[in-house]
Motif scaffolding. Sequence first.
Motif, PDB file in Angstrom:
ATOM      1  N   LEU A 152       0.829  -1.194   0.000  1.00 38.94           N
ATOM      2  CA  LEU A 152       0.000   0.000   0.000  1.00 38.94           C
ATOM      3  C   LEU A 152       0.872   1.256   0.000  1.00 38.94           C
ATOM      4  CD1 LEU A 152      -3.120   0.472   0.185  1.00 38.94           C
ATOM      5  CD2 LEU A 152      -2.760   0.929   2.590  1.00 38.94           C
ATOM      6  N   ASN A 153       0.572   2.176  -0.908  1.00 43.59           N
ATOM      7  CA  ASN A 153       1.377   3.389  -1.051  1.00 43.59           C
ATOM      8  C   ASN A 153       0.770   4.510  -0.212  1.00 43.59           C
ATOM      9  OD1 ASN A 153       3.231   5.287  -1.892  1.00 43.59           O
ATOM     10  ND2 ASN A 153       2.166   5.709  -3.812  1.00 43.59           N
ATOM     11  N   ILE A 154       1.330   4.722   0.987  1.00 38.42           N
ATOM     12  CA  ILE A 154       0.853   5.768   1.884  1.00 38.42           C
ATOM     13  C   ILE A 154       1.976   6.770   2.086  1.00 38.42           C
ATOM     14  CG2 ILE A 154      -0.011   6.282   4.205  1.00 38.42           C
ATOM     15  CD1 ILE A 154      -1.200   3.491   4.277  1.00 38.42           C
ATOM     16  N   PRO A 155       1.729   8.042   1.776  1.00 45.37           N
ATOM     17  CA  PRO A 155       2.809   9.033   1.911  1.00 45.37           C
ATOM     18  C   PRO A 155       3.254   9.182   3.355  1.00 45.37           C
ATOM     19  CG  PRO A 155       0.696  10.112   1.514  1.00 45.37           C
ATOM     20  CD  PRO A 155       0.467   8.643   1.315  1.00 45.37           C
ATOM     21  N   PRO A 156       4.513   9.508   3.588  1.00 43.26           N
ATOM     22  CA  PRO A 156       5.011   9.678   4.959  1.00 43.26           C
ATOM     23  C   PRO A 156       4.336  10.851   5.650  1.00 43.26           C
ATOM     24  CG  PRO A 156       6.631  10.447   3.381  1.00 43.26           C
ATOM     25  CD  PRO A 156       5.565   9.773   2.583  1.00 43.26           C
ATOM     26  N   ARG A 157       4.280  10.776   6.958  1.00 43.64           N
ATOM     27  CA  ARG A 157       3.686  11.840   7.752  1.00 43.64           C
ATOM     28  C   ARG A 157       4.754  12.784   8.255  1.00 43.64           C
ATOM     29  NH1 ARG A 157       1.267  10.548  13.581  1.00 43.64           N
ATOM     30  NH2 ARG A 157       3.364  11.262  14.155  1.00 43.64           N
ATOM     31  N   GLN A 158       4.375  14.057   8.384  1.00 40.64           N
ATOM     32  CA  GLN A 158       5.264  15.041   8.996  1.00 40.64           C
ATOM     33  C   GLN A 158       4.593  15.638  10.227  1.00 40.64           C
ATOM     34  OE1 GLN A 158       8.373  15.568   8.222  1.00 40.64           O
ATOM     35  NE2 GLN A 158       8.276  14.179   6.449  1.00 40.64           N
TER      36      GLN A 158
END
Length: 214
Positions: A113-119
């Motif tokens: 699953l392609n989940i963008p990183p969190r900031q």
Amino acid sequence: MTYRYLLFNKPYGVLSQFTDSNSDRPTLKDYINVPSVYAVGRLDQDSEGLLLLTNNGAVQHQLSDPKFDHPKTYWVQVEGIPTPEAIAQLQQGVAIQTYKTRPAQVKFLPESLNIPPRQPPIRFRAAIPTIWLEITLTEGKNRQVRRMTAAVGFPTLRLIRVAIAQLTINSPEVGELEVGQWRDLTPLELKSILGSVHKPIQPNQARRKNTHNY
């Protein structure tokens, strides 16, 4: 009156409201310049994902009220790998303080699953693996998903709401709503969401109901 219906992909750390007494915290006002709309339900400051906003009070009420059973779906990153017993507990309902949660739909999400990183990023412990679950609820008590996973021994590290009823972050019609972006509902989405709510409460009916004390 012209009704507006907006979808917003809320970033981590943003309050689900337009004002805040503590002025250094970001709010919806920093992202949305449409007047007189309000969030349907809430999404905690440390949670991410889909918010529906509208100036239609009847729709706002009925989509927020758990008695109408509108599902909300979350992608949840938990610490550790839940056992079959833990998954079954989440599915059947978990006892939290003075209440037991309704049955939920729970499944593992694929590792690809392609989940963008969190900031900022989540805390990372090299010795403890993490995994993503998809959890669908028909209620929304305070910090419910986090309390549910903690109750079965697998704390939530990251929480993203990906769907509210038929509305999704990644729309088949218009594609993915990027983090921090908002848009109006498409005609098809609007038809689906309005068709899922019951007959709107008339203003005079709401006033009569509010005159009673129980």
